[in-house]
Design a protein around this motif. Structure first.
Motif, short mmCIF file in Angstrom:
data_model
loop_
_atom_site.label_atom_id
_atom_site.label_comp_id
_atom_site.label_asym_id
_atom_site.label_seq_id
_atom_site.Cartn_x
_atom_site.Cartn_y
_atom_site.Cartn_z
N ASP A 257 0.83 -1.19 0.00
CA ASP A 257 0.00 0.00 0.00
C ASP A 257 0.87 1.26 0.00
OD1 ASP A 257 -1.48 2.17 1.96
OD2 ASP A 257 -2.92 1.11 0.67
N LYS A 258 0.51 2.24 -0.83
CA LYS A 258 1.29 3.47 -0.96
C LYS A 258 1.39 4.25 0.34
CE LYS A 258 3.49 6.34 -3.75
NZ LYS A 258 4.72 5.97 -4.46
N ARG A 259 0.31 4.23 1.12
CA ARG A 259 0.34 4.96 2.40
C ARG A 259 1.34 4.34 3.37
NH1 ARG A 259 -6.03 4.75 3.33
NH2 ARG A 259 -5.54 2.73 2.39
N LYS A 260 1.44 3.03 3.34
CA LYS A 260 2.43 2.35 4.18
C LYS A 260 3.85 2.71 3.72
CE LYS A 260 -0.43 -1.71 5.23
NZ LYS A 260 -0.56 -3.19 5.04
N VAL A 261 4.02 2.81 2.42
CA VAL A 261 5.32 3.20 1.87
C VAL A 261 5.72 4.57 2.42
CG1 VAL A 261 6.55 3.90 -0.23
CG2 VAL A 261 5.13 1.85 -0.26
N GLU A 262 4.78 5.52 2.41
CA GLU A 262 5.06 6.87 2.90
C GLU A 262 5.43 6.86 4.38
OE1 GLU A 262 1.48 8.90 1.86
OE2 GLU A 262 1.98 9.00 -0.29
N ARG A 263 4.73 6.02 5.16
CA ARG A 263 5.03 5.93 6.59
C ARG A 263 6.42 5.33 6.82
NH1 ARG A 263 0.79 3.00 8.46
NH2 ARG A 263 1.89 1.03 8.77
N ILE A 264 6.73 4.31 6.06
CA ILE A 264 8.04 3.67 6.18
C ILE A 264 9.15 4.65 5.81
CG2 ILE A 264 9.55 1.89 5.20
CD1 ILE A 264 6.98 0.15 4.89
N MET A 265 8.95 5.37 4.70
CA MET A 265 9.97 6.32 4.25
C MET A 265 10.16 7.45 5.27
SD MET A 265 11.46 5.27 1.55
CE MET A 265 12.28 6.76 0.94
N ASP A 266 9.08 7.92 5.86
CA ASP A 266 9.18 8.96 6.89
C ASP A 266 10.04 8.47 8.06
OD1 ASP A 266 7.65 10.75 5.48
OD2 ASP A 266 5.79 10.32 6.55
N LYS A 267 9.82 7.24 8.47
CA LYS A 267 10.58 6.68 9.59
C LYS A 267 12.05 6.53 9.22
CE LYS A 267 11.43 4.53 13.47
NZ LYS A 267 11.44 5.25 14.76
N LEU A 268 12.33 6.02 8.02
CA LEU A 268 13.71 5.82 7.62
C LEU A 268 14.45 7.15 7.48
CD1 LEU A 268 13.19 3.02 4.94
CD2 LEU A 268 14.12 2.73 7.25
N ILE A 269 13.79 8.13 6.87
CA ILE A 269 14.42 9.45 6.69
C ILE A 269 14.71 10.10 8.04
CG2 ILE A 269 14.03 11.80 5.85
CD1 ILE A 269 12.44 10.47 3.51
N SER A 270 13.75 10.01 8.96
CA SER A 270 13.95 10.60 10.30
C SER A 270 15.05 9.88 11.07
CB SER A 270 12.64 10.56 11.09
OG SER A 270 12.27 9.23 11.40
N SER A 271 15.34 8.64 10.67
CA SER A 271 16.41 7.86 11.33
C SER A 271 17.73 7.94 10.57
CB SER A 271 15.98 6.39 11.44
OG SER A 271 14.77 6.25 12.16
N ASN A 272 17.78 8.84 9.55
CA ASN A 272 18.98 9.02 8.72
C ASN A 272 19.42 7.74 8.03
OD1 ASN A 272 19.40 11.83 9.27
ND2 ASN A 272 20.18 11.26 11.30
N ILE A 273 18.43 6.98 7.58
CA ILE A 273 18.68 5.74 6.84
C ILE A 273 18.37 5.98 5.37
CG2 ILE A 273 17.97 3.33 6.51
CD1 ILE A 273 17.29 3.26 9.53
N LYS A 274 19.36 5.71 4.51
CA LYS A 274 19.20 5.96 3.08
C LYS A 274 18.28 4.92 2.45
CE LYS A 274 21.90 6.55 -1.17
NZ LYS A 274 23.26 6.48 -1.77
N ALA A 275 17.23 5.38 1.79
CA ALA A 275 16.26 4.45 1.21
C ALA A 275 15.63 5.04 -0.04
CB ALA A 275 15.17 4.13 2.23
#
Length: 281
Positions: A257-275
């Motif tokens: 689901d696209k909304r889950k993708v956005e949530r995952i990316m927000d978490k990774l970006i806030s954790s300074n994880i390149k994705a």
């Protein structure tokens, strides 16, 4: 592949392994495997221009070490003709990351030069040449969803997987495929590739996610526990499952689901994880 005034532009896709089981080691040092390959929408760009000489330009790789260059030389040797072309390789797929960038570039150039030089070689011939350059090269001649057996060169087309997203986590270190395989100790695993193949044939994304597997993960995670940590983040934030691709270190989460993708990316970006986000192609 696109054409413009005698020049070609090619998109060379990355891949992930949805399943990878190591069966044993051959006398020649290669390993027998069972794997399911899947190309994804992350591409290296390859430009082919007319030239008297054969030249391959890529800032991050010396020409003589570049599989693309070796592929062009092999192609000329096979047809017994000296040809010219200037190839410019724009790398977007991380090097030594488990995503098959070098093999994809090589396969794409074999296909592109076959057209550019008007050689008329069949895909069967190009795959045979590809096997001489790398175990994954024949797969990239066709791409898509495919079962790979032997050393990965015995290929069988599978149905396309359902629409989904692959969230890729890219690390700052590289791994050498041969070294990862050498560290793996063969063991009798009850995991069967038939389960994920059945899920693919049934168009069952959840069954595919449930049966993701990679024997080589255990080897890499011993020295790089951050891979396990990233997998846990992806799953906690909404991925159906997560896995290291090939010999690593890239990890992908499969998301429905696209909304889950956005949530995952927000978490990774806030954790300074390149994705980055890709899809199956």
């Amino acid at each position: 592949m696109s054409f413009l005034k005698n020049s070609f532009t090619i998109n060379a896709p990355a891949k992930v392994n949805l399943f990878l089981k190591v069966l044993g080691k051959r006398r020649n040092g290669f390993h027998n495997i069972e794997t399911v390959f899947q190309t994804i929408s992350l591409y290296d760009k390859i430009y082919i221009y007319p030239s008297k000489d054969f030249i391959v330009s890529c800032p991050s790789i010396n020409q003589e070490d570049n599989l693309v260059y070796k592929g062009g030389i092999l192609l000329m040797d096979y047809v017994k003709k000296k040809k010219g072309a200037r190839i410019v390789l724009q790398k977007n797929i991380p090097i030594a990351s488990g995503l098959g960038g070098g093999s994809s570039d090589t396969a794409s150039c074999l296909l592109g030069l076959n057209e550019f030089w008007d050689l008329g070689l069949s895909k069967k011939e190009l795959k045979a040449l590809g096997r001489m350059l790398g175990a994954d090269v024949p797969y990239f001649i066709d791409g898509g969803t495919r079962l790979g057996e032997g050393i990965g060169t015995k290929l069988k087309k599978l149905p396309s997987i359902p629409k989904c997203y692959f969230v890729l986590v890219v690390f700052d270190f590289m791994l050498v495929t041969k070294e990862v395989y050498e560290k793996f100790k063969i063991k009798n695993s009850k995991l069967k590739i038939e389960n994920i193949i059945l899920a693919i044939k049934n168009g069952d994304l959840y069954g595919i996610a449930k049966n993701l597997h990679n024997d080589l993960e255990s080897v890499v995670i011993k020295n790089h526990p951050e891979i396990e940590e990233v997998k846990n983040i992806l799953i906690k934030e909404g991925a159906l499952n997560a896995l290291m691709s090939g010999s690593g270190p890239t990890v992908f989460g499969i998301v429905d689901d696209k909304r889950k993708v956005e949530r995952i990316m927000d978490k990774l970006i806030s954790s300074n994880i390149k994705a980055l986000v890709t899809e199956p192609v």
